[in-house]
Design an enzyme around this catalytic site. Structure first.
Site, short mmCIF file in Angstrom:
data_model
loop_
_atom_site.label_atom_id
_atom_site.label_comp_id
_atom_site.label_asym_id
_atom_site.label_seq_id
_atom_site.Cartn_x
_atom_site.Cartn_y
_atom_site.Cartn_z
CG ASN A 42 6.65 1.13 3.36
OD1 ASN A 42 7.27 0.09 3.56
ND2 ASN A 42 5.35 1.15 3.17
CD GLU A 44 1.94 2.72 5.69
OE1 GLU A 44 1.07 2.31 6.48
OE2 GLU A 44 1.90 2.51 4.47
CB SER A 46 -1.54 7.39 13.43
OG SER A 46 -0.97 8.46 14.15
CE1 TYR A 48 -3.65 6.91 8.09
CE2 TYR A 48 -4.91 7.51 6.14
CZ TYR A 48 -4.76 6.73 7.28
OH TYR A 48 -5.69 5.78 7.58
CD GLU A 55 10.76 4.19 -3.37
OE1 GLU A 55 10.30 4.21 -2.20
OE2 GLU A 55 10.04 4.01 -4.37
CB CYS A 86 5.63 8.16 -4.97
SG CYS A 86 6.58 9.10 -3.76
CB CYS A 89 10.68 8.66 -4.17
SG CYS A 89 10.16 8.20 -2.50
O1 LIG Z 1 7.54 3.48 -4.37
C1 LIG Z 1 6.89 3.48 -3.31
C2 LIG Z 1 5.49 3.58 -3.28
C3 LIG Z 1 4.86 3.56 -2.04
N1 LIG Z 1 5.58 3.44 -0.90
C4 LIG Z 1 4.90 3.33 0.41
C5 LIG Z 1 4.27 4.58 0.96
C6 LIG Z 1 3.18 4.00 1.84
O2 LIG Z 1 3.72 3.60 3.08
C7 LIG Z 1 2.75 2.74 1.11
C8 LIG Z 1 1.48 2.89 0.31
O3 LIG Z 1 1.56 3.97 -0.55
O4 LIG Z 1 3.83 2.40 0.26
C9 LIG Z 1 6.95 3.35 -0.92
O5 LIG Z 1 7.60 3.20 0.11
N2 LIG Z 1 7.56 3.40 -2.13
ZN LIG Z 2 7.99 7.73 -2.63
#
Ligand SMILES: O=c1ccn([C@H]2C[C@H](O)[C@@H](CO)O2)c(=O)[nH]1
Ligand SMILES: [Zn+2]
Length: 129
Positions: A42, A44, A46, A48, A55, A86, A89
């Site tokens: 993941n 991220e 700032s 959001y 994934e 999520c 994804c």
């Molecule tokens: O299956 C998931 C669920 C959440 N996140 C990330 C998104 C965000 O950066 C952090 C919190 O939601 O986790 C993923 O990468 N995959």
């Molecule tokens: Zn996701």
């Protein structure tokens, strides 16, 4: 299906997670039908909204390299509970993967669960008329 290598690669990918806002580090490893593996973490932001899940990072890396046929993905975070993809994804998976695509959700202490994409996203949207 053999998952040991995919699990190991998902764990390694988690180490690259850029998650200064949530502190929630996620790694994913995607296996193509020819055996090639793409990993993702993941990333991220700032603001959001631009955040990309592990994934989707793995899927977009693969598609951008010319791979579109996938058989399984492993997902792991620091949570004890299996990490489920999520909704965004799941929809991206549905673009490229069939209903029998295998999703392996891992907890950091060994609890795991598998489900097919068809189970995770029933009645998926389709443009078919
Ligand atoms: O299956 C998931 C669920 C959440 N996140 C990330 C998104 C965000 O950066 C952090 C919190 O939601 O986790 C993923 O990468 N995959
Ligand atoms: Zn996701």
């Amino acid at each position: 299906m053999e998952f040991a290598e995919l699990i190991q690669k998902a764990k390694e990918a988690k180490e690259q997670a850029y998650a200064p806002y949530s502190g929630f580090h996620v790694g994913a490893a995607l296996r193509c039908k020819d055996g090639t593996i793409f990993t993702g973490c993941n990333i991220e932001n700032s603001a959001y909204g631009p955040t990309n899940c592990a994934e989707r990072t793995a899927i977009f890396k693969a598609v951008s390299e010319g791979f579109r046929e996938f058989e399984a993905i492993a997902i792991i975070s620091d949570s004890k509970q299996p990490t489920a993809p999520c909704g965004v994804c799941r929809q991206v998976m549905a673009e490229f993967c069939s209903r029998d695509f295998q999703v392996l959700m891992l907890g950091c202490e060994g609890i795991q669960r598998t489900a097919s994409l068809g189970e995770l996203l029933p009645y998926a949207f389709s443009l078919e008329k």
